[in-house]
Scaffold this motif. Structure first.
Motif, PDB file in Angstrom:
ATOM      1  N   LEU A  72      26.847 -27.027  41.655  1.00  0.00           N
ATOM      2  CA  LEU A  72      26.061 -26.077  42.445  1.00  0.00           C
ATOM      3  C   LEU A  72      26.410 -24.668  41.972  1.00  0.00           C
ATOM      4  N   VAL A  73      25.393 -23.939  41.525  1.00  0.00           N
ATOM      5  CA  VAL A  73      25.585 -22.576  41.033  1.00  0.00           C
ATOM      6  C   VAL A  73      25.026 -21.609  42.073  1.00  0.00           C
ATOM      7  N   PHE A  74      25.839 -20.647  42.489  1.00  0.00           N
ATOM      8  CA  PHE A  74      25.449 -19.669  43.501  1.00  0.00           C
ATOM      9  C   PHE A  74      25.233 -18.322  42.819  1.00  0.00           C
ATOM     10  N   SER A  75      24.116 -17.646  43.171  1.00  0.00           N
ATOM     11  CA  SER A  75      23.805 -16.395  42.472  1.00  0.00           C
ATOM     12  C   SER A  75      23.111 -15.362  43.350  1.00  0.00           C
ATOM     13  N   ASP A  76      23.168 -15.522  44.670  1.00  0.00           N
ATOM     14  CA  ASP A  76      22.439 -14.628  45.561  1.00  0.00           C
ATOM     15  C   ASP A  76      23.347 -13.555  46.140  1.00  0.00           C
ATOM     16  N   ALA A  77      23.242 -12.334  45.604  1.00  0.00           N
ATOM     17  CA  ALA A  77      23.963 -11.177  46.144  1.00  0.00           C
ATOM     18  C   ALA A  77      25.448 -11.452  46.344  1.00  0.00           C
ATOM     19  N   LEU A  78      26.053 -12.069  45.341  1.00  0.00           N
ATOM     20  CA  LEU A  78      27.448 -12.457  45.479  1.00  0.00           C
ATOM     21  C   LEU A  78      28.409 -11.292  45.303  1.00  0.00           C
ATOM     22  N   THR A  79      29.510 -11.364  46.038  1.00  0.00           N
ATOM     23  CA  THR A  79      30.693 -10.544  45.825  1.00  0.00           C
ATOM     24  C   THR A  79      31.824 -11.498  45.486  1.00  0.00           C
ATOM     25  N   VAL A  80      32.940 -10.982  45.018  1.00  0.00           N
ATOM     26  CA  VAL A  80      34.086 -11.850  44.736  1.00  0.00           C
ATOM     27  C   VAL A  80      34.571 -12.554  46.007  1.00  0.00           C
ATOM     28  N   PRO A  81      34.747 -11.852  47.147  1.00  0.00           N
ATOM     29  CA  PRO A  81      35.172 -12.563  48.356  1.00  0.00           C
ATOM     30  C   PRO A  81      34.189 -13.662  48.784  1.00  0.00           C
ATOM     31  N   VAL A 116      32.193 -30.941  45.001  1.00  0.00           N
ATOM     32  CA  VAL A 116      31.181 -30.739  43.967  1.00  0.00           C
ATOM     33  C   VAL A 116      31.677 -29.653  43.011  1.00  0.00           C
ATOM     34  N   MET A 117      31.253 -29.714  41.750  1.00  0.00           N
ATOM     35  CA  MET A 117      31.559 -28.618  40.833  1.00  0.00           C
ATOM     36  C   MET A 117      30.752 -27.381  41.239  1.00  0.00           C
ATOM     37  N   THR A 118      31.333 -26.234  41.032  1.00  0.00           N
ATOM     38  CA  THR A 118      30.661 -24.989  41.425  1.00  0.00           C
ATOM     39  C   THR A 118      30.659 -23.991  40.272  1.00  0.00           C
ATOM     40  N   GLY A 119      29.793 -23.013  40.391  1.00  0.00           N
ATOM     41  CA  GLY A 119      29.763 -21.876  39.471  1.00  0.00           C
ATOM     42  C   GLY A 119      29.189 -20.689  40.221  1.00  0.00           C
ATOM     43  N   PHE A 120      29.581 -19.471  39.835  1.00  0.00           N
ATOM     44  CA  PHE A 120      29.180 -18.291  40.589  1.00  0.00           C
ATOM     45  C   PHE A 120      28.712 -17.197  39.632  1.00  0.00           C
ATOM     46  N   GLY A 121      27.427 -16.843  39.745  1.00  0.00           N
ATOM     47  CA  GLY A 121      26.854 -15.775  38.950  1.00  0.00           C
ATOM     48  C   GLY A 121      26.843 -14.488  39.762  1.00  0.00           C
ATOM     49  N   ILE A 122      27.698 -13.546  39.407  1.00  0.00           N
ATOM     50  CA  ILE A 122      27.820 -12.296  40.149  1.00  0.00           C
ATOM     51  C   ILE A 122      27.136 -11.184  39.351  1.00  0.00           C
ATOM     52  N   GLY A 123      26.258 -10.441  40.001  1.00  0.00           N
ATOM     53  CA  GLY A 123      25.467  -9.444  39.305  1.00  0.00           C
ATOM     54  C   GLY A 123      25.837  -8.018  39.649  1.00  0.00           C
ATOM     55  N   THR A 124      25.077  -7.428  40.579  1.00  0.00           N
ATOM     56  CA  THR A 124      25.213  -6.016  40.904  1.00  0.00           C
ATOM     57  C   THR A 124      26.638  -5.644  41.303  1.00  0.00           C
ATOM     58  N   GLN A 125      27.332  -6.532  41.996  1.00  0.00           N
ATOM     59  CA  GLN A 125      28.677  -6.221  42.462  1.00  0.00           C
ATOM     60  C   GLN A 125      29.709  -6.196  41.343  1.00  0.00           C
ATOM     61  N   LEU A 126      29.319  -6.642  40.159  1.00  0.00           N
ATOM     62  CA  LEU A 126      30.181  -6.460  38.989  1.00  0.00           C
ATOM     63  C   LEU A 126      29.780  -5.232  38.191  1.00  0.00           C
ATOM     64  N   THR A 127      28.485  -5.051  37.962  1.00  0.00           N
ATOM     65  CA  THR A 127      28.037  -4.060  36.988  1.00  0.00           C
ATOM     66  C   THR A 127      27.516  -2.760  37.591  1.00  0.00           C
ATOM     67  N   ASN A 128      27.418  -2.682  38.937  1.00  0.00           N
ATOM     68  CA  ASN A 128      26.959  -1.431  39.550  1.00  0.00           C
ATOM     69  C   ASN A 128      27.641  -1.193  40.890  1.00  0.00           C
ATOM     70  N   ASP A 129      28.923  -1.473  40.951  1.00  0.00           N
ATOM     71  CA  ASP A 129      29.706  -1.224  42.160  1.00  0.00           C
ATOM     72  C   ASP A 129      30.465   0.083  41.954  1.00  0.00           C
ATOM     73  N   THR A 130      29.767   1.196  42.218  1.00  0.00           N
ATOM     74  CA  THR A 130      30.310   2.521  41.905  1.00  0.00           C
ATOM     75  C   THR A 130      30.528   3.396  43.136  1.00  0.00           C
ATOM     76  N   GLY A 131      30.171   2.886  44.305  1.00  0.00           N
ATOM     77  CA  GLY A 131      30.211   3.712  45.510  1.00  0.00           C
ATOM     78  C   GLY A 131      28.867   4.317  45.842  1.00  0.00           C
ATOM     79  N   ASN A 132      27.937   4.323  44.891  1.00  0.00           N
ATOM     80  CA  ASN A 132      26.563   4.759  45.136  1.00  0.00           C
ATOM     81  C   ASN A 132      25.704   3.544  45.445  1.00  0.00           C
ATOM     82  N   GLU A 133      24.703   3.733  46.309  1.00  0.00           N
ATOM     83  CA  GLU A 133      23.851   2.601  46.673  1.00  0.00           C
ATOM     84  C   GLU A 133      23.051   2.132  45.457  1.00  0.00           C
TER      85      GLU A 133
END
Length: 395
Positions: free
Chosen positions: A311-320, A333-350
């Protein structure tokens, strides 16, 4: 100032995998894609119109290099005729148009799907990067580095927890809404260096090649949506899309996306045949725990051991959030986590919540209903109502 797009390879892997499938099985399909911003930016996006136009002019002058095509050929699921097609491919400027509506930016791409589907990711990160160039770059990157280190520290602390049946694995899915290309590269390189035990790759094909990582991705909503317009009964479009995927990839890229018309409707079509042929499922809307439990129950009904599936999760994920989901499911079950904005645009700005979705195919409306209110996308309310009726979806 340097153009935003560095390479035609700098897009999500699933753009190439869907592109190949369409080229082989539906090369004449005509698609319409529309850009939309779902939140209110700090600065009106309409102000970016001229810059976006220049960036698109540049994009349409680019071609794949021989080295880039050779890299794609090295991926076992990329076929030689598709690679040959890419050696000749160039985006056509006539297929994409930029306009404004008050403070809003309007972008529409219309033409053969095999010529316009690739615009999406480039448009999204062009708009995103141009928008964030208006912020204090040094302050944003300084804050982003602090936040990235916190994520690394949290994952190192997690490593001390008791071992579970399946390992924790995550990947970068952050190309479309990143702060900048330079920051994206720094994030991926840092994670690869600092957390090799957890970090398994990136959807960004350019960075995967440059940093010698595994490119990650299979299919997106547009692939499934397009089949709503093909020569098949609407109620059968998911089964036809999955069948064509199986025939194209013959066991490779076996993660199916479940939320084009909702998880319940998907599982009604995901019978024993598909459950055996696909390695797992990807979550992109709705409650992830509820979704995962439904998937495990479904596998059990089919007498399939869920421990053999992913099961791969990719919806608005954060590390926690990823760690929480891992703790909930990892022993079953095996899992995988695709993290997007919270990795590449977590700068303090919206961050911008921008998308560019397929809205019509072959002159007919197509739609994504989604398991989350607000994530559906269509320009035709009549078709949405019909789709809901056909698939008994009432969200």
């Amino acid at each position: 100032m340097k153009p935003v797009v560095r390479s035609l390879l700098e897009t999500d892997l699933y753009k190439f995998t869907m592109w190949q499938a369409f080229l082989h099985m539906h090369p004449n399909a005509i698609g319409e894609y529309e850009f939309k911003c779902r939140n209110t930016p700090a600065y009106p996006l309409a102000e970016l119109k001229d810059e976006v136009e220049r960036e698109l002019d540049h994009l349409c002058e680019m071609m794949f290099t021989e080295d880039e095509v050779d890299y794609l050929r090295s991926l076992r699921f990329i076929k030689s005729d598709f690679a040959d097609f890419l050696t000749l491919f160039r985006f056509q400027r006539k297929f994409i148009h930029v306009d404004t509506d008050g403070p809003h930016l309007r972008i529409r791409a219309t033409g053969p799907i095999v010529h316009v589907m690739g615009f999406e990711i480039f448009v999204l990160y062009i708009v995103n990067e141009l928008h964030f160039r208006r912020f204090d770059q040094q302050a944003a990157i300084a804050e982003a580095r602090v936040r990235l280190q916190r994520k690394i520290d949290e994952l190192r602390a997690f490593e001390q927890e008791p071992t579970r049946l399946n390992p924790f694995e995550f990947f970068d899915f952050g190309v479309r809404r990143r702060f900048s290309g330079e920051w994206h590269e720094e994030v991926v390189a840092t994670l690869g260096r600092e957390l090799p035990q957890f970090f398994r790759g990136t959807s960004n094909v350019y960075l995967a090649k440059k940093l010698r990582m595994v490119p990650i991705g299979t299919m997106a909503h547009e692939y499934m949506q397009a089949f709503q317009s093909f020569d098949v009964r609407l109620r059968d479009f998911q089964k036809k899309a999955l069948e064509d995927w199986v025939q194209e990839y013959r066991g490779d890229l076996g993660t199916a996306l479940t939320d084009v018309v909702g998880m319940d409707a998907f599982l009604r079509d995901f019978d024993l045949y598909f459950a055996k042929l696909f390695d797992g499922l990807r979550h992109d809307s709705g409650d992830p725990v509820e979704w995962g439990e439904k998937a495990i129950v479904h596998y059990a009904k089919l007498r399939i051991d869920a421990r053999t599936k992913r099961l791969v999760f990719s919806d608005a994920l954060t590390v926690p959030k990823a760690l929480s989901l891992y703790r909930h499911f990892a022993d079953r079950v095996m899992t995988g986590f695709g993290i997007g904005t919270q990795l590449t645009n977590d700068t303090g700005n919206e961050a911008l919540n921008i998308v560019m979705k397929l809205t019509r195919c072959n002159g007919q409306a197509v739609a994504k209903l989604s398991d989350s209110p607000g994530k559906g996308f269509s320009t035709d309310e009549t078709f949405i109502a019909y789709l809901r009726q056909v698939f008994d979806q009432h969200i």
